[in-house]
Write an enzyme that holds these catalytic residues in place. Structure first.
Site, PDB file in Angstrom:
ATOM      1  CE  LYS A  52      -3.345  -2.931   0.095  1.00 20.78           C
ATOM      2  NZ  LYS A  52      -4.261  -3.294   1.149  1.00 20.78           N
TER       3      LYS A  52
HETATM    4  C1  LIG Z   1      -5.290  -4.337   1.664  1.00 22.90           C
HETATM    5  C2  LIG Z   1      -6.747  -4.193   1.636  1.00 22.90           C
HETATM    6  C3  LIG Z   1      -7.558  -4.485   2.740  1.00 22.90           C
HETATM    7  C4  LIG Z   1      -7.057  -5.166   3.970  1.00 22.90           C
HETATM    8  O1  LIG Z   1      -5.971  -4.572   4.560  1.00 22.90           O
HETATM    9  P1  LIG Z   1      -4.962  -5.456   5.451  1.00 22.90           P
HETATM   10  O2  LIG Z   1      -4.124  -4.406   6.102  1.00 22.90           O
HETATM   11  O3  LIG Z   1      -4.186  -6.324   4.494  1.00 22.90           O
HETATM   12  O4  LIG Z   1      -5.765  -6.242   6.423  1.00 22.90           O
HETATM   13  C5  LIG Z   1      -8.908  -4.182   2.655  1.00 22.90           C
HETATM   14  N1  LIG Z   1      -9.445  -3.649   1.552  1.00 22.90           N
HETATM   15  C6  LIG Z   1      -8.701  -3.390   0.456  1.00 22.90           C
HETATM   16  C7  LIG Z   1      -9.351  -2.767  -0.735  1.00 22.90           C
HETATM   17  C8  LIG Z   1      -7.339  -3.671   0.462  1.00 22.90           C
HETATM   18  O5  LIG Z   1      -6.618  -3.432  -0.637  1.00 22.90           O
END
Ligand SMILES: *Cc1c(COP(=O)(O)O)cnc(C)c1O
Length: 380
Positions: free
Chosen positions: A183
């Site tokens: 991210k």
């Molecule tokens: C990464 C992601 C999540 C979950 O996040 P984590 O930190 O991996 O639990 C939820 N929604 C979307 C759209 C994501 O890309």
């Protein structure tokens, strides 16, 4: 790193490492000062009144749906073009995800299709800024307001993006962030909920800490050691080690986004009018964080996607596909969701490939990706 180029990855620099080492040598590895400091800085950056850190984006979604008051049997309208966690968090609370189809142009939920999905059981509308491209949040807010729904923006892709010159973070009742390494910025694992709502804020704090409060007691305090468990919460805390990394990363967020945008500008220029695939172009009022660069193969190439995907991987491009429609996943199939309910999401899945874009990439890397991609598509 080896010469494999993933679809996304973190960039950790020396000062990030120093920030983590400092915490390791301090008194508090968790529940120390880094958490509150990171929360304050996230709130300042996004303009939100409150930021509540969680152990993951998934835990943050669970917290947000809890704070919204989602009860067993109630419904959450959302997109199938997302990571499973967006919908799973509704199931954790006994709620039911209801999927609305997407628009092919952006991969985002089609806001024209929300109203027909609303029932007396609908509690939450969760939109996802797919690939970092914001949803039309003015329209989403109007719909939520008209039907008394809580509006959640899953901004796990879009930290650092703008909608009509406003930063992501204050456009919904609650905004969800993830700090997974792919991210915008990372804490290893981690997440947050942003909100301006004081009631949600207090519920979120309780929820991430077993439901235990050290103030605002229901009963009379037994002494200064006193604490109360007031609801059933979880241990969803982030550690101070992670929060220190997050603080250091947040300072670089704008630089990271600028680099991603540079890569994307190159791709869009290089691939303009190409005969193989389509991609999203920013419209007036939209500024993407470009978590992903999704390409959508044109009709005549869709049946060759598997071959194209494997050829790209064989050349060291660790491409990925975002996403298998959530209701196609075997667990959702076992809950009785039929196939075919969101034709555009299914079509999107069949044509989509995410090619590399990340903050550690150089323009030279991007040129390499582009020429490998072109070569694979010419020869398939
Ligand atoms: C990464 C992601 C999540 C979950 O996040 P984590 O930190 O991996 O639990 C939820 N929604 C979307 C759209 C994501 O890309």
């Amino acid at each position: 790193m080896s010469n494999i180029m993933p679809y996304s990855r973190q960039l950790i620099e020396d000062d990030d490492i120093q920030a983590v080492l400092k915490v390791l040598k301090s008194d508090y590895l968790t529940q120390g000062p880094e958490i509150a400091a990171f929360e304050k800085e996230l709130a300042e950056y996004t303009g939100a009144r409150y930021a509540v850190l969680f152990s993951s984006g998934t835990a943050a979604l669970h917290g947000a749906y809890f704070a919204a008051g989602l009860k067993a049997g109630e419904e959450v309208i959302t997109t199938p073009n997302t990571f499973a966690a967006t919908a799973n968090a509704a199931l954790y609370l006994g709620g039911r995800p209801v999927f609305a189809d997407i628009e092919l142009k952006t991969g985002n939920i089609n806001l024209d299709l929300i109203e027909e999905k609303i029932t007396t059981k609908t509690k939450i509308l969760t939109v996802v800024d797919y690939s970092g491209y914001p949803v039309d949040m003015d329209r989403a807010r109007d719909i939520a307001k008209k039907y008394g729904l809580v509006l959640v923006e899953d901004a796990c892709h879009s930290l650092g993006a703008y909608y009509k010159s406003k930063k992501i973070g204050t456009l919904a009742d609650m905004t969800i962030l993830s700090f997974h390494p792919v991210k915008s910025i990372t804490t290893g694992e981690g997440g947050a909920v942003l909100t301006d709502n004081e009631e949600y804020y207090h519920k979120l704090l309780l929820f991430r800490q077993h439901g235990i409060s050290k103030e605002n007691f229901i009963n009379e305090a037994h002494g200064t050691w006193y604490y109360e468990m007031q609801l059933l919460g979880y241990n969803y805390r982030m550690s101070d080690i992670q929060a220190a990394l997050g603080r250091s990363q947040l300072k670089k967020l704008d630089r990271f986004i600028a680099r991603r945008r540079e890569i994307i500008s190159f791709y869009q220029e290089f691939f303009s009018d190409n005969e193989y695939f389509d991609f999203t172009v920013e419209e007036e009022g939209y500024f993407s964080s470009w978590h992903l660069f999704p390409i959508r193969l044109k009709e005549h190439l869709i049946t060759k996607k598997r071959k194209i995907f494997e050829a790209l991987r064989a050349q060291g491009l660790w491409v990925q596909v975002h996403y298998i429609p959530v209701y196609w996943l075997p667990f959702y199939q076992s809950l009785g969701y039929p196939k075919g309910i969101c034709p555009n999401a299914e079509k999107f899945y069949e044509s989509e490939i995410s090619i590399p874009v990340y903050q550690a990439m150089t323009l030279e890397d991007a040129r390499k990706v582009a020429s490998i991609l072109l070569e694979v598509l010419q020869n398939v």
